[in-house]
Design a protein around this motif. Structure first.
Motif, PDB file in Angstrom:
ATOM      1  N   GLU A 141       0.830  -1.207   0.000  1.00 29.75           N
ATOM      2  CA  GLU A 141       0.000   0.000   0.000  1.00 29.75           C
ATOM      3  C   GLU A 141       0.863   1.255   0.000  1.00 29.75           C
ATOM      4  OE1 GLU A 141      -2.838  -0.147   3.164  1.00 29.75           O
ATOM      5  OE2 GLU A 141      -3.704  -2.050   2.490  1.00 29.75           O
TER       6      GLU A 141
ATOM      7  N   ASP B   6      -4.587   4.125  -4.680  1.00 26.69           N
ATOM      8  CA  ASP B   6      -5.143   3.645  -3.415  1.00 26.69           C
ATOM      9  C   ASP B   6      -5.370   2.150  -3.565  1.00 26.69           C
ATOM     10  OD1 ASP B   6      -5.232   5.905  -1.805  1.00 26.69           O
ATOM     11  OD2 ASP B   6      -7.044   6.627  -2.800  1.00 26.69           O
TER      12      ASP B   6
ATOM     13  N   THR C 137      -6.370  -1.601  -1.682  1.00 23.36           N
ATOM     14  CA  THR C 137      -6.891  -2.358  -0.545  1.00 23.36           C
ATOM     15  C   THR C 137      -6.466  -3.808  -0.708  1.00 23.36           C
ATOM     16  OG1 THR C 137      -8.990  -2.767  -1.681  1.00 23.36           O
ATOM     17  CG2 THR C 137      -8.863  -0.826  -0.257  1.00 23.36           C
TER      18      THR C 137
ATOM     19  N   ASP D 199      -6.831  -7.758   0.975  1.00 12.56           N
ATOM     20  CA  ASP D 199      -7.533  -8.662   1.892  1.00 12.56           C
ATOM     21  C   ASP D 199      -6.979 -10.068   1.695  1.00 12.56           C
ATOM     22  OD1 ASP D 199      -9.535  -6.794   2.979  1.00 12.56           O
ATOM     23  OD2 ASP D 199     -10.221  -6.724   0.895  1.00 12.56           O
TER      24      ASP D 199
END
Length: 706
Positions: free
Chosen positions: A130, A140, A142, A144
């Motif tokens: 990130e 940006d 994300t 997971d």
């Protein structure tokens, strides 16, 4: 720094860490676990924050340009991390870096496969990725975790974590002009439609097979037009010869480290030097996996897996059991290079070079620089890395010396503190500091109060006791007196035999010198009752004399220097002691005047003949009317019993502050005083003293000091 020191102490790890030293991961895990307790955050959060900081640290450490040039986008950056780790491993041989593999999804998302021998550290990856995305590519991101499992590979258990990466460009918002405002719902629907169309085009035109084939000219032009990859005027179309103008023998000599094998891994040809160091390759119809194992990437040794990872750098290692018997004692040969799929022959070519990090490793494998092709930069890399290894070793030595100096500096500071403690035991701290700074020490004091004391019948006690008994008695008495000097802030000048001399107002002038010495004298009288006469077994008795007047003071002598007092005031104070009575504090007229109306009980002795002074009217100090014995002795006041606490506490059992003053307990109003911040000036004490503040809880609960 304070938190870091606390973490090291609670985790019970070493005090210092060296840059080029490898430490076990159990130390890292210990520090992280303690950080979770101290900081109150989860282990995942700490590891992610560490990942962000590690990226910044690498940039500050000189790797900024190297990292920026790894790839033009985030995917290329991640795909080339393994190559960077491979390069760094030449200098840091014991570095155990993770491995990364990227799968591109049709909807713009990515699957990042993370492999590592070191379990429990995978949460560092989101922090690093990130931070890289924001800094280098203005994205940006994300991340997971989709899946976590343990895969048993040839090198043992490997932690395999699959991350889902979703990226979105960070666009700067512009203020729209009022005249050009559109309905927000229409704009959003248009953007969604455009995004869906773009994803369909991307899926259609960017899908590549496991074994890539040559694109037509129209495919190249179409990709430029649709996706803006370059300019039409700058398109380049390579020209290939109708046949290969090189002989097989020349090719094998020009590329001494190469292997060509088919889909079943059977070797078709090999370079001359690789045949020399792996003799089994000259055997007909042998398989590549019989003589080599794949070190990187961690995949199954088959043609499908190789095609899947064809963009990765491949590291192969010879199998020791397949080497000649005489070679089994020497280190195995590692090869590093690129896999190239040849569609027309349905074969794979492995173009490689020996993976060597120093001239020492070259010698250990009985190899020479001449074995490496002149055009191969591995030659230069070995020589350059040899110099870098020497620089690293020099830096390591310097760091070890720096750590040794740090430890020596700590020891020096401790010894300096011991020396200062010894110095302050010989000279007043104020005077010693002035002398160290080269300043002139004040010698004349217009007024001060001097005290002398001695033990009654000390000569008789010495005659009837063993020397060690006298030493023990004096040591016990003087230790109690020395503590009182700190309580009442007076200066101990010297002890000679049973005589004890203190002064108030020297070397730091103060207006309350007489009150301080008077309270010290009362404390001496109380302390003396706790010291036993070794002859009679009864408490000893002392005589105390006090006089107030001017003195001269200074440091005298080179060996065993002492801070001495001179003048008639010293003689008069000594006379007050010698003409005193047992268990009495004898005051001169000037001392009486200094203590008059200061809260002390004083009685007149009358006129007596003083040696060398003639007739003098003297006095006896009885007590301090405004201070208890505990306050005189500097002892903690007796805590409230449960009944008193219950009476003072509120009905809701809320803690209340109470203060012991004289012989009574006083309840302090709420908000009047904070813990440990109460200040009182008892009458007769002559100085501002810290009050003893306690907290009592109603209902018989325990009391705690504040």
């Amino acid at each position: 720094e304070e938190t870091w020191e606390k973490l090291k102490a609670s985790a019970e790890v070493q005090d210092a860490f060296m840059t080029y030293t490898v430490y076990d991961d159990t130390i890292t895990i210990k520090l992280i676990q303690e950080a979770c307790k101290v900081l109150g955050v989860s282990m995942e959060a700490i590891l992610k924050l560490f990942g962000e900081y590690f990226f910044k640290f690498c940039k500050m450490s000189g790797y900024d340009r190297m990292l920026r040039t790894l790839g033009g986008n985030l995917t290329e950056f991640i795909e080339n991390l393994d190559a960077l780790h491979s390069y760094l491993a030449l200098s840091y041989q014991e570095m155990n870096a993770p491995s990364f593999r990227v799968e591109r999804a049709a909807d713009g998302k990515m699957l990042l496969h993370y492999y590592s021998d070191r379990s429990g550290l995978c949460h560092i990856v989101p922090g690093i990725i990130e931070a890289v995305a924001k800094d280098f590519f203005d994205l940006d991101v994300t991340m997971d975790i989709l899946d976590t499992n343990e895969e048993v590979e040839r090198t043992g258990k490997k932690e395999h974590v699959v991350f889902l990466i979703v990226q979105k460009a960070r666009r700067k918002m512009r203020k729209a002009k009022p005249a050009r405002l559109h309905d927000s719902q229409d704009i959003q629907s248009d953007q969604e439609a455009l995004q869906a169309a773009f994803l369909r085009m991307k899926e259609k035109y960017l899908s590549v097979s496991a074994c890539p084939v040559k694109k037509s000219r129209w495919d190249v032009v179409r990709s430029i037009v649709v996706f803006g990859k370059g300019h039409l005027a700058n398109t380049f179309e390579p020209i290939y010869p109708e046949r290969l103008w090189i002989e097989e023998k020349t090719f094998c000599n020009a590329f001494p480290f190469h292997v060509v094998f088919d889909e079943s891994l059977r070797i078709k040809q090999a370079g001359v030097t690789i045949q020399k160091y792996v003799p089994g390759l000259q055997t007909q119809k042998i398989r590549l996996d019989e003589y080599f194992s794949i070190i990187h990437p961690q995949i199954t040794f088959d043609i499908f897996s190789i095609c899947k990872f064809i963009n990765s750098q491949f590291v192969l290692k010879t199998r020791r059991e397949m080497m000649p018997e005489a070679w089994k004692s020497q280190p195995t040969l590692k090869l590093r290079g690129q896999m190239i799929w040849m569609e027309s022959t349905r074969c794979m070519m492995y173009m490689c070079s020996p993976k060597l990090r120093s001239l020492q490793e070259l010698e250990e494998r009985k190899m020479h620089l001449s074995d490496i092709a002149p055009h191969d930069t591995t030659r230069d890399l070995i020589l350059l890395n040899q110099q870098r290894l020497a620089e690293i070793e020099l830096s390591n030595q310097l760091e070890r010396k720096k750590e040794e100096l740090r430890i020596l500096s700590q020891h020096l500071a401790m010894e300096k503190k011991k020396t200062e403690t010894l110095l302050y035991a010989m000279l007043p701290e104020h005077v010693a500091n002035q002398l160290k700074e080269g300043k002139r020490v004040a010698a004349e004091f217009k007024t001060c109060t001097i005290l002398f004391s001695d033990v009654v019948t000390f000569t008789n006690i010495c005659a009837a006791c063993e020397p060690i008994q006298i030493v023990n008695m004096l040591n016990s008495m003087y230790s109690k007196f020395d503590r009182l000097t700190s309580v009442h802030e007076v200066y101990k000048v010297e002890t000679i035999g049973d005589a004890y001399m203190v002064v108030g107002g020297v070397p730091v002038p103060t207006g309350s010198h007489a009150q301080r010495v008077a309270n010290f004298a009362l404390g001496m009288r109380i302390s003396a009752k706790e010291v036993m006469n070794p002859v009679t077994g009864e408490p000893i008795q002392i005589r105390v004399g006090i006089h107030t007047g001017p003195v001269l003071a200074g440091v005298v002598g080179d060996k065993m220097p002492r801070y001495c007092l001179f003048g008639d005031t010293v003689n008069t104070a000594s006379r007050m002691e010698s003409h005193g009575l047992p268990d009495k504090v004898h005051l001169s007229p000037t001392a009486y005047r200094a203590l008059e109306n200061q809260g002390f009980e004083i009685v007149e002795r009358g006129e007596i003949e003083v040696k060398g002074k003639g007739k003098m009217t003297t006095y006896f100090l009885i007590q301090n009317l405004n201070a208890t014995n505990d306050e005189i002795m500097g002892r903690p006041t007796t805590p409230l019993d449960h009944k008193e606490a219950s009476a003072l506490g509120k009905e809701d059992r809320k803690p209340v502050a109470v203060m012991r003053y004289a012989d009574s307990w006083q309840l302090l109003p709420d908000g009047d005083v904070a813990d440990g911040e109460y200040t009182e000036v008892p009458r007769g004490m002559g100085k501002s003293q810290k009050g003893t503040v306690q907290v009592g809880v109603g209902g018989g609960m325990p009391l705690t000091y504040c």
